[in-house]
Motif scaffolding. Structure first.
Motif, short mmCIF file in Angstrom:
data_model
loop_
_atom_site.label_atom_id
_atom_site.label_comp_id
_atom_site.label_asym_id
_atom_site.label_seq_id
_atom_site.Cartn_x
_atom_site.Cartn_y
_atom_site.Cartn_z
N ALA A 90 0.83 -1.20 0.00
CA ALA A 90 0.00 0.00 0.00
C ALA A 90 0.87 1.25 0.00
O ALA A 90 0.55 2.25 0.64
N LEU A 91 1.99 1.19 -0.72
CA LEU A 91 2.88 2.34 -0.82
C LEU A 91 2.48 3.23 -1.99
O LEU A 91 1.86 2.77 -2.96
N TRP A 92 2.83 4.51 -1.91
CA TRP A 92 2.62 5.42 -3.02
C TRP A 92 3.85 5.36 -3.92
O TRP A 92 4.94 5.83 -3.53
N PRO A 93 3.75 4.79 -5.11
CA PRO A 93 4.93 4.50 -5.93
C PRO A 93 5.72 5.73 -6.37
O PRO A 93 6.95 5.65 -6.53
N LYS A 94 5.05 6.87 -6.58
CA LYS A 94 5.76 8.05 -7.09
C LYS A 94 6.36 8.90 -5.97
O LYS A 94 7.16 9.79 -6.23
N MET A 95 5.96 8.62 -4.75
CA MET A 95 6.54 9.35 -3.62
C MET A 95 7.85 8.71 -3.21
O MET A 95 8.09 7.53 -3.48
N THR A 96 8.72 9.48 -2.57
CA THR A 96 9.98 8.92 -2.12
C THR A 96 9.76 7.99 -0.93
O THR A 96 8.70 8.01 -0.30
N VAL A 97 10.77 7.19 -0.64
CA VAL A 97 10.71 6.29 0.50
C VAL A 97 10.50 7.09 1.78
O VAL A 97 9.68 6.74 2.64
N LEU A 98 11.23 8.19 1.92
CA LEU A 98 11.10 9.03 3.11
C LEU A 98 9.69 9.57 3.24
O LEU A 98 9.10 9.54 4.34
N GLU A 99 9.10 10.02 2.14
CA GLU A 99 7.74 10.56 2.18
C GLU A 99 6.73 9.48 2.55
O GLU A 99 5.78 9.74 3.29
N ASN A 100 6.93 8.27 2.03
CA ASN A 100 6.03 7.17 2.36
C ASN A 100 6.06 6.85 3.84
O ASN A 100 5.03 6.62 4.46
N ALA A 149 12.22 7.28 -5.33
CA ALA A 149 10.81 6.90 -5.44
C ALA A 149 10.68 5.39 -5.21
O ALA A 149 11.58 4.61 -5.56
N CYS A 150 9.57 4.99 -4.62
CA CYS A 150 9.35 3.56 -4.36
C CYS A 150 9.21 2.76 -5.66
O CYS A 150 9.58 1.59 -5.71
N ASP A 151 8.67 3.41 -6.68
CA ASP A 151 8.46 2.75 -7.96
C ASP A 151 9.78 2.22 -8.52
O ASP A 151 10.74 2.98 -8.67
N GLY A 152 9.85 0.92 -8.78
CA GLY A 152 11.04 0.33 -9.36
C GLY A 152 12.00 -0.30 -8.36
O GLY A 152 12.94 -0.98 -8.76
N LEU A 153 11.77 -0.08 -7.07
CA LEU A 153 12.63 -0.70 -6.07
C LEU A 153 12.30 -2.19 -5.97
O LEU A 153 11.18 -2.61 -6.26
N PRO A 154 13.28 -3.02 -5.54
CA PRO A 154 13.01 -4.46 -5.38
C PRO A 154 11.84 -4.71 -4.44
O PRO A 154 11.62 -3.97 -3.47
N PHE A 155 11.07 -5.76 -4.76
CA PHE A 155 9.85 -6.06 -3.99
C PHE A 155 10.17 -6.28 -2.52
O PHE A 155 9.45 -5.81 -1.64
N GLY A 156 11.25 -7.00 -2.24
CA GLY A 156 11.63 -7.25 -0.86
C GLY A 156 11.95 -5.97 -0.11
O GLY A 156 11.63 -5.83 1.08
N THR A 157 12.57 -5.01 -0.80
CA THR A 157 12.88 -3.72 -0.19
C THR A 157 11.59 -2.96 0.13
O THR A 157 11.47 -2.35 1.19
N MET A 158 10.62 -3.02 -0.79
CA MET A 158 9.36 -2.32 -0.55
C MET A 158 8.59 -2.92 0.62
O MET A 158 7.90 -2.21 1.35
N LYS A 159 8.73 -4.23 0.82
CA LYS A 159 8.11 -4.85 1.99
C LYS A 159 8.70 -4.28 3.28
O LYS A 159 7.99 -4.02 4.26
N ARG A 160 10.01 -4.07 3.28
CA ARG A 160 10.67 -3.50 4.46
C ARG A 160 10.28 -2.05 4.66
O ARG A 160 10.15 -1.57 5.79
N ILE A 161 10.09 -1.32 3.55
CA ILE A 161 9.65 0.08 3.65
C ILE A 161 8.27 0.16 4.28
O ILE A 161 8.00 1.03 5.12
#
Length: 256
Positions: A90-100, A149-161
């Motif tokens: 449920a992350l916002w893909p165009k926002m940065t990791v910090l913003e999410n 931006a979250c978009d394009g990061l590895p799936f495992g990394t996004m799970k940790r985010i």
């Protein structure tokens, strides 16, 4: 004696003629990782939705730190110290990791309508929130992604985010809904270690719904097993793996 943080008692949830949960009772003790397993349709996500106050149960009670959760609205749950991740990101893909991650702390913002209109204290509050987010990202080895931006990061990394975003609320109880979905074995192993580290560093209590039995049995202190909305077993991972009811209903074979 273990102290229960979450207590579920005689919880029943019916949708028309379908009973999703039937007189379910169990407790989650402080600082433990409790695995919740069962076949698809066993009622696991329904339970999470009751705890999150998305659903109103038909009967029963849910107490968190000796307070009745069922009297609370969904927006109050995070304020009480409960955070949740979801099976689907449920992350916002165009926002940065910090913003999410910062977005996860909105329930603790001190701004009201009047101060927001006048922009009173906004810069100070946002700076503190940003510092807290950086601290969490650093502790989870994610700070190198902060401005990406979250978009394009590895799936495992996004799970940790997504976990980092839950942690910024400083929860007492963390509900993890199938965090290993979509991960390869290497990523599952990394996430398992990560969850145990997070529990220890943040003093969390974790209720984990997961189909990956290697993860559940490897990191859980205790496991609760559901089948057709009812609890059929509860115990240590070792006990659950040898329980004939569990083997017959879910595991199929004794799990080593």
């Amino acid at each position: 004696m273990n102290e229960a943080l979450l207590e579920v008692k005689d919880l029943t949830m019916q949708f028309g003629g379908v009973t999703a949960l039937h007189k379910l009772s169990f407790a989650v003790n402080k600082n433990e990782i409790c695995g919740l397993i069962g076949p698809n349709g066993a009622g696991k996500t329904t339970l999470f939705n009751v705890i999150s106050r998305i659903y109103d149960p038909t009967a029963g009670s849910v107490n968190f730190q000796n307070e009745n959760l069922l009297t609370k609205a969904s927006f109050q749950i995070a304020q009480m110290g409960i955070a949740r991740t979801f099976q689907n990101l449920a992350l916002w893909p165009k926002m940065t990791v910090l913003e999410n991650v910062m977005a996860g702390a909105h329930v603790h913002g001190k701004q009201n309508f009047f101060t927001a209109m006048l922009r009173m204290g906004l810069a100070k509050e946002e700076l503190k929130l940003q510092q807290n987010a950086y601290t969490i990202l650093d502790s989870l080895d994610l700070v190198q992604y902060a401005n990406k931006a979250c978009d394009g990061l590895p799936f495992g990394t996004m799970k940790r985010i997504e976990l980092a975003r839950a942690l910024i609320n400083k929860p007492e109880l963390l509900l993890l809904d199938e965090p290993a979905t979509g991960l390869n074995q290497s990523e599952v192993n990394e996430l398992s270690s990560f969850i145990k580290t997070v529990r220890n560093e943040y003093g969390l209590t974790i209720l984990l719904v997961e189909h990956h039995m290697g993860m559940v049995m490897g990191i859980s202190d205790r496991v609760v097993v559901l089948d057709f909305g009812s609890k059929i077993a509860e115990g240590t991972p070792e006990e659950i793996q040898k329980n004939p009811l569990v083997i017959n209903a879910y595991l199929g074979v004794s799990y080593d």
